[in-house]
Motif scaffolding. Structure first.
Motif, PDB file in Angstrom:
ATOM      1  N   ASP A 223       1.018  -9.966  11.753  1.00  0.00           N
ATOM      2  CA  ASP A 223       0.638  -9.869  10.402  1.00  0.00           C
ATOM      3  C   ASP A 223       0.535  -9.058   9.622  1.00  0.00           C
ATOM      4  O   ASP A 223       0.777  -8.152   8.487  1.00  0.00           O
ATOM      5  CB  ASP A 223       1.782 -11.012   9.225  1.00  0.00           C
ATOM      6  CG  ASP A 223       2.479 -10.590   7.946  1.00  0.00           C
ATOM      7  OD1 ASP A 223       3.557 -10.848   8.209  1.00  0.00           O
ATOM      8  OD2 ASP A 223       2.143 -11.366   7.205  1.00  0.00           O
ATOM      9  N   ASP A 224      -1.027  -9.442   9.006  1.00  0.00           N
ATOM     10  CA  ASP A 224      -1.720  -8.698   8.699  1.00  0.00           C
ATOM     11  C   ASP A 224      -1.987  -7.252   8.571  1.00  0.00           C
ATOM     12  O   ASP A 224      -2.278  -6.573   8.202  1.00  0.00           O
ATOM     13  CB  ASP A 224      -3.036  -9.567   8.228  1.00  0.00           C
ATOM     14  CG  ASP A 224      -3.065 -10.423   7.687  1.00  0.00           C
ATOM     15  OD1 ASP A 224      -2.442 -11.117   7.029  1.00  0.00           O
ATOM     16  OD2 ASP A 224      -4.322 -11.448   8.196  1.00  0.00           O
ATOM     17  N   TYR A 225      -2.162  -6.950  10.494  1.00  0.00           N
ATOM     18  CA  TYR A 225      -2.291  -6.072  10.759  1.00  0.00           C
ATOM     19  C   TYR A 225      -1.021  -5.147   9.761  1.00  0.00           C
ATOM     20  O   TYR A 225      -0.845  -3.685   9.918  1.00  0.00           O
ATOM     21  CB  TYR A 225      -2.805  -5.680  12.451  1.00  0.00           C
ATOM     22  CG  TYR A 225      -2.644  -3.979  12.429  1.00  0.00           C
ATOM     23  CD1 TYR A 225      -3.657  -3.403  12.373  1.00  0.00           C
ATOM     24  CD2 TYR A 225      -2.457  -3.737  14.116  1.00  0.00           C
ATOM     25  CE1 TYR A 225      -4.194  -2.643  13.036  1.00  0.00           C
ATOM     26  CE2 TYR A 225      -2.141  -2.242  14.149  1.00  0.00           C
ATOM     27  CZ  TYR A 225      -3.745  -2.240  13.560  1.00  0.00           C
ATOM     28  OH  TYR A 225      -3.970  -0.573  13.772  1.00  0.00           O
ATOM     29  N   GLN A 226       0.355  -5.910  10.889  1.00  0.00           N
ATOM     30  CA  GLN A 226       1.226  -5.721  10.080  1.00  0.00           C
ATOM     31  C   GLN A 226       1.992  -4.244   9.026  1.00  0.00           C
ATOM     32  O   GLN A 226       2.188  -3.346   8.495  1.00  0.00           O
ATOM     33  CB  GLN A 226       2.383  -5.878  10.238  1.00  0.00           C
ATOM     34  CG  GLN A 226       3.225  -6.183  11.775  1.00  0.00           C
ATOM     35  CD  GLN A 226       4.255  -6.900  12.228  1.00  0.00           C
ATOM     36  OE1 GLN A 226       5.149  -6.913  11.215  1.00  0.00           O
ATOM     37  NE2 GLN A 226       4.179  -7.721  13.146  1.00  0.00           N
ATOM     38  N   VAL A 227       1.071  -5.260   8.186  1.00  0.00           N
ATOM     39  CA  VAL A 227       0.940  -4.647   6.392  1.00  0.00           C
ATOM     40  C   VAL A 227      -0.150  -3.750   6.068  1.00  0.00           C
ATOM     41  O   VAL A 227       0.138  -2.987   5.632  1.00  0.00           O
ATOM     42  CB  VAL A 227       0.378  -6.044   5.426  1.00  0.00           C
ATOM     43  CG1 VAL A 227       0.547  -5.348   3.846  1.00  0.00           C
ATOM     44  CG2 VAL A 227       1.484  -7.135   5.696  1.00  0.00           C
ATOM     45  N   GLU A 228      -0.673  -3.406   7.463  1.00  0.00           N
ATOM     46  CA  GLU A 228      -1.895  -2.529   6.891  1.00  0.00           C
ATOM     47  C   GLU A 228      -0.990  -1.306   7.313  1.00  0.00           C
ATOM     48  O   GLU A 228      -1.966  -0.234   6.452  1.00  0.00           O
ATOM     49  CB  GLU A 228      -3.066  -3.200   7.856  1.00  0.00           C
ATOM     50  CG  GLU A 228      -4.370  -1.874   7.589  1.00  0.00           C
ATOM     51  CD  GLU A 228      -5.414  -1.767   8.690  1.00  0.00           C
ATOM     52  OE1 GLU A 228      -6.158  -1.039   9.428  1.00  0.00           O
ATOM     53  OE2 GLU A 228      -6.090  -3.495   9.507  1.00  0.00           O
ATOM     54  N   MET A 229      -0.569  -1.332   8.081  1.00  0.00           N
ATOM     55  CA  MET A 229      -0.166  -0.509   8.660  1.00  0.00           C
ATOM     56  C   MET A 229       0.868   0.068   7.519  1.00  0.00           C
ATOM     57  O   MET A 229       1.754   1.427   7.590  1.00  0.00           O
ATOM     58  CB  MET A 229       1.431  -0.714  10.360  1.00  0.00           C
ATOM     59  CG  MET A 229      -0.670  -0.318  11.311  1.00  0.00           C
ATOM     60  SD  MET A 229       1.194  -0.652  13.102  1.00  0.00           S
ATOM     61  CE  MET A 229       2.321  -2.331  13.051  1.00  0.00           C
ATOM     62  N   LEU A 230       1.785  -0.569   7.304  1.00  0.00           N
ATOM     63  CA  LEU A 230       2.693  -0.409   6.409  1.00  0.00           C
ATOM     64  C   LEU A 230       2.239   0.266   5.142  1.00  0.00           C
ATOM     65  O   LEU A 230       2.339   1.262   4.607  1.00  0.00           O
ATOM     66  CB  LEU A 230       3.828  -1.748   5.561  1.00  0.00           C
ATOM     67  CG  LEU A 230       4.424  -1.329   4.502  1.00  0.00           C
ATOM     68  CD1 LEU A 230       5.769  -0.119   4.847  1.00  0.00           C
ATOM     69  CD2 LEU A 230       5.407  -2.948   4.136  1.00  0.00           C
ATOM     70  N   GLU A 231       0.729  -0.198   4.913  1.00  0.00           N
ATOM     71  CA  GLU A 231      -0.136   0.722   3.355  1.00  0.00           C
ATOM     72  C   GLU A 231      -0.458   1.692   3.894  1.00  0.00           C
ATOM     73  O   GLU A 231      -0.473   2.779   2.997  1.00  0.00           O
ATOM     74  CB  GLU A 231      -0.597  -0.355   3.089  1.00  0.00           C
ATOM     75  CG  GLU A 231      -0.152  -1.756   2.712  1.00  0.00           C
ATOM     76  CD  GLU A 231      -1.383  -2.450   1.816  1.00  0.00           C
ATOM     77  OE1 GLU A 231      -1.364  -3.467   1.653  1.00  0.00           O
ATOM     78  OE2 GLU A 231      -2.916  -2.847   2.542  1.00  0.00           O
ATOM     79  N   GLU A 232      -0.521   1.686   4.762  1.00  0.00           N
ATOM     80  CA  GLU A 232      -1.814   3.020   5.479  1.00  0.00           C
ATOM     81  C   GLU A 232      -0.467   3.926   5.108  1.00  0.00           C
ATOM     82  O   GLU A 232      -0.730   5.245   5.067  1.00  0.00           O
ATOM     83  CB  GLU A 232      -1.830   3.349   6.510  1.00  0.00           C
ATOM     84  CG  GLU A 232      -2.764   4.915   7.192  1.00  0.00           C
ATOM     85  CD  GLU A 232      -3.003   4.638   8.172  1.00  0.00           C
ATOM     86  OE1 GLU A 232      -3.070   5.738   9.318  1.00  0.00           O
ATOM     87  OE2 GLU A 232      -3.765   3.615   8.797  1.00  0.00           O
ATOM     88  N   THR A 233       1.126   4.089   5.542  1.00  0.00           N
ATOM     89  CA  THR A 233       2.380   5.057   6.283  1.00  0.00           C
ATOM     90  C   THR A 233       2.122   5.530   4.055  1.00  0.00           C
ATOM     91  O   THR A 233       2.742   6.073   3.798  1.00  0.00           O
ATOM     92  CB  THR A 233       3.405   4.153   6.383  1.00  0.00           C
ATOM     93  OG1 THR A 233       2.843   4.109   7.812  1.00  0.00           O
ATOM     94  CG2 THR A 233       4.300   4.962   6.098  1.00  0.00           C
ATOM     95  N   LEU A 234       2.393   4.120   3.808  1.00  0.00           N
ATOM     96  CA  LEU A 234       2.992   4.059   1.527  1.00  0.00           C
ATOM     97  C   LEU A 234       2.131   5.372   1.177  1.00  0.00           C
ATOM     98  O   LEU A 234       2.337   6.457   0.152  1.00  0.00           O
ATOM     99  CB  LEU A 234       2.873   2.637   0.797  1.00  0.00           C
ATOM    100  CG  LEU A 234       4.229   1.993   1.406  1.00  0.00           C
ATOM    101  CD1 LEU A 234       3.872   0.395   1.267  1.00  0.00           C
ATOM    102  CD2 LEU A 234       4.895   2.985   0.835  1.00  0.00           C
ATOM    103  N   ALA A 235       0.971   5.365   1.857  1.00  0.00           N
ATOM    104  CA  ALA A 235      -0.267   5.885   1.151  1.00  0.00           C
ATOM    105  C   ALA A 235      -0.885   7.608   1.783  1.00  0.00           C
ATOM    106  O   ALA A 235      -0.660   8.613   0.803  1.00  0.00           O
ATOM    107  CB  ALA A 235      -1.778   5.296   1.823  1.00  0.00           C
TER     108      ALA A 235
END
Length: 336
Positions: A223-235
């Motif tokens: 879950d943590d890594y999924q959130v990291e991918m999402l945050e990178e995409t948003l940024a």
């Protein structure tokens, strides 16, 4: 450290694109087609001639090179084309030697035959892997800041926050990427270009993977890594168009080293979770796909195969070509 947001376009989880087409965009396409039809009806031959001239212009000049390799064993020949899964309207045809390799082929071999996927099955697997079933929602797993960014990004789209709240971060990431691609006006990529031609030409199609194979890659992501991918995409939203066009240019030029350099951020420590994800997305799939390609080569049949897989499957070690070479096959790149 790899730039995660481009991996799917170059490594290919093709079923993601099939699952995430948005209705508003499709409706706009229908309306555009109707407008063109009305214009043709009202102006007749003049419009037809204009369209013909545009088509002539589209095929002039340098055509996209891509990444094409050839392997032969006895009477069997395998062409392997590294693809990109989105493209502008005027991207095709590709270079002469790529299109000729397709013409020579008896069998087209994609990751997945998207023209013959069971959509009900695909959506069922997507739901199983991409939605929360433990009573939590997306809002429980991301920060308030990230949640607000998601809300802003999807404002005015088909996807409401009530709907997105059911989804895990990896699925929201892919929905966001597909939405941006559609907003930029890109169409189906190299894979679908040749799959559609194969259907028209009634060529045999043999898929290397299944829907379960591709979507199963996401099952092991924390879950943590999924959130990291999402945050990178948003940024990265503000740079998305510029970076995407750069990637398309490098693919068109067939510049393997520059494309790999684009995906590597120098000076950053390796992230174990990122490396595990990349191994599942690239390495493991490469070994599995290579086994099937070896079967083609060792069949002794007088056939030519045209393999179409995401570009990094043929450029990022351990890639399909290097694994074939380890097994004693000679792999030759074909370039103009």
């Amino acid at each position: 450290m790899k730039k995660l947001i481009w991996l799917i376009l170059l490594l290919g989880i093709l079923v993601i694109a099939g699952c995430t087409d948005t209705e508003p965009e499709e409706q706009e396409n229908v309306e555009s087609e109707e407008e063109v039809t009305e214009e043709v009806d009202s102006e007749g031959e003049e419009i037809d001639e204009g369209i013909a001239e545009e088509e002539d212009e589209e095929v002039t000049g340098d055509r996209p090179e891509g990444f094409l390799w050839k392997v032969e064993e006895g009477p069997t020949k395998v062409y392997m084309l590294g693809t990109i899964h989105i493209a502008p309207d005027n991207f095709f045809p590709m270079s002469e030697h790529v299109e000729q390799a397709y013409e020579e082929s008896d069998v087209v071999v994609p990751e997945i035959d998207m023209n013959n996927v069971n959509m009900g099955e695909m959506m069922s697997i997507m739901t199983e892997l991409g939605q929360y079933s433990d009573g939590t929602t997306l809002k429980d797993h991301v920060s308030q800041e990230t949640y607000e960014q998601i809300e802003d990004s999807f404002q005015g789209s088909l996807y409401t926050m009530d709907m997105l709240n059911q989804f895990k971060p990896w699925l929201v990431t892919n929905l966001l990427e597909q939405m941006r691609i559609q907003e930029l006006g890109y169409t189906d990529g190299v894979d679908m270009h040749f799959l559609n031609k194969a259907e028209e030409d009634e060529k045999e199609v043999i898929a290397l993977e299944t829907v379960e194979d591709q979507l199963g890659v996401f099952a092991g992501i924390s879950d943590d890594y999924q959130v990291e991918m999402l945050e990178e995409t948003l940024a990265a939203q503000d740079q998305y168009e510029e970076e995407l066009n750069k990637m398309l240019d490098l693919y068109s030029q067939g510049d393997k080293e520059a494309l790999l350099d684009m995906l590597i951020v120098e000076g950053e420590e390796s992230d174990p979770e990122a490396e595990a994800y990349l191994k599942a997305l690239n390495d493991d799939r490469n070994y599995n796909m290579t086994e099937q390609i070896k079967e083609f080569l060792e069949s002794g049949e007088e056939k030519t195969y045209f393999v179409i897989v995401g570009a990094l499957h043929l450029t990022l070690e351990p890639h399909i070509g290097s694994i074939l070479e380890e097994n004693g096959f000679e792999v030759e790149r074909i370039q103009e």
